[in-house]
Design an enzyme around this catalytic site. Structure first.
Site, PDB file in Angstrom:
ATOM      1  N   GLY A 181       0.852  -1.280   0.231  1.00  0.00           N
ATOM      2  CA  GLY A 181       0.456  -0.150   0.143  1.00  0.00           C
ATOM      3  C   GLY A 181       0.937   1.560   0.189  1.00  0.00           C
ATOM      4  O   GLY A 181       0.033   2.062  -0.562  1.00  0.00           O
ATOM      5  N   GLY A 196       4.137   1.340  -1.854  1.00  0.00           N
ATOM      6  CA  GLY A 196       5.023   2.240  -2.685  1.00  0.00           C
ATOM      7  C   GLY A 196       5.510   0.728  -2.983  1.00  0.00           C
ATOM      8  O   GLY A 196       5.218  -0.372  -2.667  1.00  0.00           O
ATOM      9  N   ASP A 232      -1.614  -4.845  12.523  1.00  0.00           N
ATOM     10  CA  ASP A 232      -1.829  -5.114  11.019  1.00  0.00           C
ATOM     11  C   ASP A 232      -1.161  -6.691  11.075  1.00  0.00           C
ATOM     12  O   ASP A 232       0.082  -7.384  10.185  1.00  0.00           O
ATOM     13  CB  ASP A 232      -1.373  -4.446  10.305  1.00  0.00           C
ATOM     14  CG  ASP A 232      -1.500  -4.728   8.372  1.00  0.00           C
ATOM     15  OD1 ASP A 232      -2.511  -5.683   8.430  1.00  0.00           O
ATOM     16  OD2 ASP A 232      -1.048  -4.315   7.993  1.00  0.00           O
TER      17      ASP A 232
END
Ligand code: NAG
Ligand code: NAG
Ligand code: NAG
Ligand code: NAG
Ligand code: NAG
Ligand code: NAG
Length: 934
Positions: A612, A614, A720
């Protein structure tokens, strides 16, 4: 009408060696169908497989560390005698001696079966009487009435922990002994009378009307997948047999799953106008003078009735209707009538089955089971305390009276332990005195799992190694005595802190190599960080928080230049900065220009990954160190704030299981983070890894998370956690990556932790967080549980199976059936310790409990996973799974069939206590006070 002549159990016998098994496993663990079958007293380490059932018998040494092996006396040996009866383990010492069966699933139902053939093994000719306990609850009295006849006892209980103990208790009437012990998992839906507070003890399980009385008619595994023993019962003076060759099916919500082989045969009265009658007598137990009884009558129509025929009957107990309606058994479908509440207080239990007035056919019955109920309300010591103290016992090989539950009952509590007993909660271990008992090795990390301990005395032993800092987390610990050992290293900072604040009294005198002053004895740790790379995850919903603007400014002000890693000692000395205090924001890492990054990455040539944020590029520093460069792209949906959050977090936390940052770049609009290179990618799709490698990844990533939760002040929530965020270096060491969403959990200021947008990755998000929008450290525990399931199963968090399900649901359903191999990644080819995998699966299920309060902490998870690793290592040491060998079975119980054919029956009323089946060996087996035909 009830006065029919008394008839008798037919006793048949049978059973050859009870054998069990399936697949060869080296030792103390369920086999691949979840069975444990132990030949107690079998010397050596070799297992054997019975060639009738193909079940595996294992020796008992791995399940118990007391007692001695004996062969039974030669006069009771016969070529037909099952191998498991050739030897016994006896327990002349200690009041209570226990077998520990591990790797179970807490809260599931299990059937346990003990077998006892005295065989005058001790030459005393005095068959003993003793008590048997399942865990801390009374199971039954074992009354051995003669040397030859085996006694078989069985119970069905809910096991509250991931292990169960079976204890033989000496009641002063002879030395307890045992021949065999079996454990069989049962589905939760079976035997609904069994719940957490009530168990069943078998009195009799009879199969009516087997057509051909041969050995084959003792039905068990594999005909009965649950391996119950169904004893044939024929009485040609009263009953006619009817049967079918078609299979009898179990319907969907069948509560007993009687096997087809049993249900294909039935009896009807010889004289069609008569009733079927049988009875059993209650059998008082020392702890329960009027036991309650559960009867389960199994019915299945075996004849195809024509339209003008009916078979309809009443089931009566002691002359009153027991089942309230006229009943017709379904054709080729198993069905049963049974009582849910135990019947109690009768002097006889007379069952009569009589046809209704309109029935054109006589009544039938296919099988019957009779159980007494036992209470299982007694609770043992807190299960975490039990696993910790059992690990300690195993590590130091403590003998003493350390057997059974550590605190319960009080009279049998282990020497050296102090326990607290509360009315409404399990007993806790509050003190451990293990001084002067010659302990060797280092201080077990399991002491840190005795969460209620106040007093720990390990003085005057030969303990070496360093003092674990984890002991400082024991908040109730007030006295720690380590005097007179060979400990080395320094006193960990956590403990020093506890001493300083006066909450702990530490005695460490007489440890020549111990350094009391932390500053003067810090050893230099290999600090050069390897390069690493971060795989960027796809973040579903992104949100940020954090005092990002402030950090941003500080980043801007930051001077470039290599300060390199002024890394704090790993694992210790938590950096206790508050995130928005200025001091913590001084970045100690190197700052790169965009041009330098171009050189390092050779103009961003090789892409390692993408997320997300790059792309992540491969690169080499001037000194050749390989690095991963995560460059933020403008189109990235991950913003400046996450970038800064991650940079900020990574500059202030350092741990061997968290990826480390080498530097960052903030050059005009370019932003990048430079990490240590992680050549082995992430923990996802690592199908070729062995179970040990997977466990190691689990332990290490759990340690990384534990550090975030416990070692950082305030605690950090990763938010996460997922397999693709666990990266592996060349040595396959696991490190947690991607701190873009990590949040400080500041207890003083709750506003700071609440964020009103859900972040995380589908399949890993804590449902409670989803509901409350309030992330907690337990949200990370939940996500970690999902990762653990991925490691065990080799599957991803969301399955198409073919419908979309979560791995949690998928695994829960399969594990509830008690079959671990259904769940384990087949790419491991069974090369794993079954206990270890079961335990890991259990941890994963606990982590993914719906309610966060029921989830363990990461500290618990680390400790439990380390035990899994030890189990797996023990397997590797003992030489792998296939160390057992096949032998042919010697069981051949045919001799007693003659007895039956001659029409000799044993009068039930004279029979001995236990439900005795397996014997025969030339004698007529007796049926306890089991049911009798009338
Ligand atoms: C278990 O079953 C018994 C008998 O039906 C009942 O009294 C008891 O409350 C049940 N216990 C639980 C925990 O459900
Ligand atoms: C049922 O019907 C068959 C013929 O369909 C007959 O042979 C038989 O006797 C009848 N049975 C009874 C009980 O009426
Ligand atoms: C049950 O059967 C026994 C033995 O036949 C008899 O003595 C007794 O009276 C019966 N009890 C009842 C309650 O029917
Ligand atoms: C069957 O037995 C019950 C109870 O003993 C009795 O009440 C009933 O009348 C009997 N029925 C028939 C048809 O004999
Ligand atoms: C077990 O197998 C052996 C060898 O195959 C055979 O001789 C023996 O009869 C078998 N035993 C039984 C009980 O089938
Ligand atoms: C054990 O069984 C024998 C034979 O049935 C019986 O006489 C004796 O009373 C039993 N002992 C106990 C303690 O129940």
């Amino acid at each position: 009408m009830m006065a029919a002549s008394r008839s008798l159990w037919l006793v048949l016998l049978c059973l050859a060696a009870a054998i069990i098994g399936g697949v060869l496993q080296a030792h103390a663990q369920p086999d691949n169908i979840g069975f444990i079958s132990i030949d107690c007293g079998l010397p050596g380490t070799a297992s054997y497989v019975d060639n009738i059932t193909k079940l595996l018998y294992v020796p008992d040494a791995a399940f118990i560390d007391a007692g001695s092996n004996h062969n039974i006396s030669a006069e009771f040996m016969s070529p037909q005698l099952g191998k498991r009866y050739h030897d016994v383990r006896s327990f002349p010492d200690g009041t209570r001696n226990c077998y520990t069966l591990r790797s179970l699933v807490a809260g599931l139902k299990y059937m346990l079966r003990g077998t006892f053939k005295y065989g005058n093994y001790d030459g005393l000719n005095r068959p003993p009487i003793f008590d048997l306990y399942v865990g801390v609850n009374f199971w039954t009295m074992v009354n051995i009435t003669d040397a030859d006849t085996p006694v078989i006892v069985e119970t069905i209980v809910v096991v509250p922990d991931d292990f169960v103990q079976v204890c033989l208790v000496n009641t002063g009437s002879g030395t307890p002994f045992i021949s065999g012990l079996d454990l069989r998992p049962l589905k939760t839906t079976l035997y609904p009378q069994v719940n957490a507070t009530q168990g069943l003890v078998l009195l009799a399980r009879m199969n009516f009307g087997p057509t051909d009385i041969t050995l084959a008619d003792l039905v068990r595994y594999p005909d009965d997948p649950h391996d119950r023993f169904w004893i044939p019962w024929v009485d040609t003076t009263k009953w006619a047999t009817i049967s079918t060759t078609k299979r009898a099916l179990n319907i969907d919500d069948d509560k007993f799953e009687a096997p087809s082989k049993v249900m294909q045969t039935a009896i009807t009265p010889l004289n069609a106008s008569q009733n079927i009658q049988f009875y059993w007598d209650p059998e008082p137990q020392p702890k329960d003078p009027t036991p309650g009884y559960i009867g389960i009558l199994h019915f299945c129509e075996v004849e195809q009735l024509s339209s003008n025929e009916t078979r309809q009957f009443y089931v009566n107990l002691n002359g009153g209707l027991w089942y309230p309606k006229a009943y017709s058994p379904p054709y080729l479908q198993t069905d049963a009538t049974y009582n849910s509440n135990a019947a109690r207080g009768f002097t006889h239990y007379n069952i009569t089955i009589n046809a209704t007035a309109t029935s054109t056919l006589p009544p039938l019955i296919n099988a019957v089971e009779v159980f007494s109920v036992i209470s299982t309300t007694e609770v043992g010591t807190d299960s975490q305390d039990v696993s910790a103290i059992m690990a300690i016992k195993a590590k130091y090989k403590v003998q003493k009276n350390w057997m059974g539950d550590p605190c319960v009952p009080k009279t049998l509590a282990w020497d050296g332990l102090t326990c607290s007993y509360a009315v409404s909660s399990p007993a806790r271990i509050t003190g451990v005195n293990m001084s002067f008992i010659g302990l060797n090795g280092d201080i077990s990390s399991s002491f840190a799992n005795l969460k209620a301990i106040q007093y720990l005395d390990l003085s005057h032993n030969n303990l070496s190694g360093s003092i674990p800092d984890s002991l400082s987390q024991l908040s109730s610990l007030t006295v720690l005595d380590l005097t007179g050992n060979h400990l080395s290293g320094s006193i960990p900072s956590g403990l020093l802190k506890r001493i300083q604040d006066g909450s702990l009294n530490l005695n460490y005198g007489n440890n020549p190599d111990l350094c009391a002053n932390a500053d003067s004895c810090q050893t230099s740790k290999g600090e050069s960080k390897l390069a690493m790379y971060i795989a960027i995850p796809v973040v579903l919903i992104v949100v940020i928080v954090s005092a990002a603007a402030l950090i941003y400014c500080i980043l801007e002000r930051q001077k470039r230049g290599p300060t390199n890693n002024a890394v704090k000692p790993q694992n210790e000395t938590p950096v206790s900065h508050v995130p928005n205090s200025d001091a913590s924001l001084r970045l100690e890492n190197r700052r790169f220009t965009y041009k330098e990054l171009e050189t390092i990455t050779d103009k961003f040539q090789r892409v390692l990954g993408r997320g997300g944020f790059g792309y992540v590029y491969d690169g080499f520093l001037e000194d050749g160190t390989q690095v991963a460069v995560k460059l933020r792209s403008d189109s990235s949906n991950q913003g400046i704030k996450e970038f800064l959050a991650e940079a900020q977090i990574l500059t202030r936390i350092h741990h061997k299981n968290l990826v480390s940052m080498i530097g960052y770049c903030k050059d005009g609009e370019y932003m990048a983070l430079v990490y240590e290179y992680m050549p082995e990618g992430n923990a996802r799709n690592r199908g070729l890894l062995s179970w040990r490698q997977r466990l190691k990844i689990a332990v290490e990533s759990a340690q990384g998370l534990e550090y975030l939760h416990k070692g950082c002040n305030p605690p950090l929530i990763h938010r996460d956690v997922k397999a693709t965020n666990i990266l592996l270096n060349a040595k396959l060491e696991a490190k947690i990556a991607d701190f873009g969403l990590t949040k400080a959990f500041n207890r003083e200021n709750d506003n700071h932790i609440s964020s009103n947008t859900l972040v995380g990755t589908l399949g890993y998000v804590d449902p409670e967080y989803q509901a409350t929008m309030q992330p907690t450290v337990k949200s990370d525990v939940y996500s970690f549980g999902v990762v653990l399931l991925e490691l065990i199963t080799g599957r991803s968090a969301i399955l198409r199976d073919p419908e979309t399900t979560s791995i949690i649901q998928w695994a829960r359903q399969r594990l509830a059936r008690g079959n671990i191999e259904d769940v384990v990644d087949p790419r491991m080819h069974g090369a794993h310790d079954v206990n270890s995998v079961w335990k890991a699966a259990d941890i994963a299920l606990k982590c993914t409990a719906h309610a966060s309060a029921q989830r363990p902490t990461m500290t618990d998870v680390v400790a439990q996973l380390q035990e899994c690793l030890e189990l797996e290592d023990a397997r590797a040491e003992n030489g792998d799974v296939n160390s057992g060998f096949y032998t042919s079975s010697t069981s051949d119980p045919y001799s007693s069939y003659n007895t039956h054919a001659d029409g000799q029956f044993t009068d039930v009323s004279q029979s001995s206590t236990a439900f005795e089946v397996e014997h025969n060996f030339g004698r007529v087996p007796t049926m306890a006070t089991g049911p009798a035909a009338r």
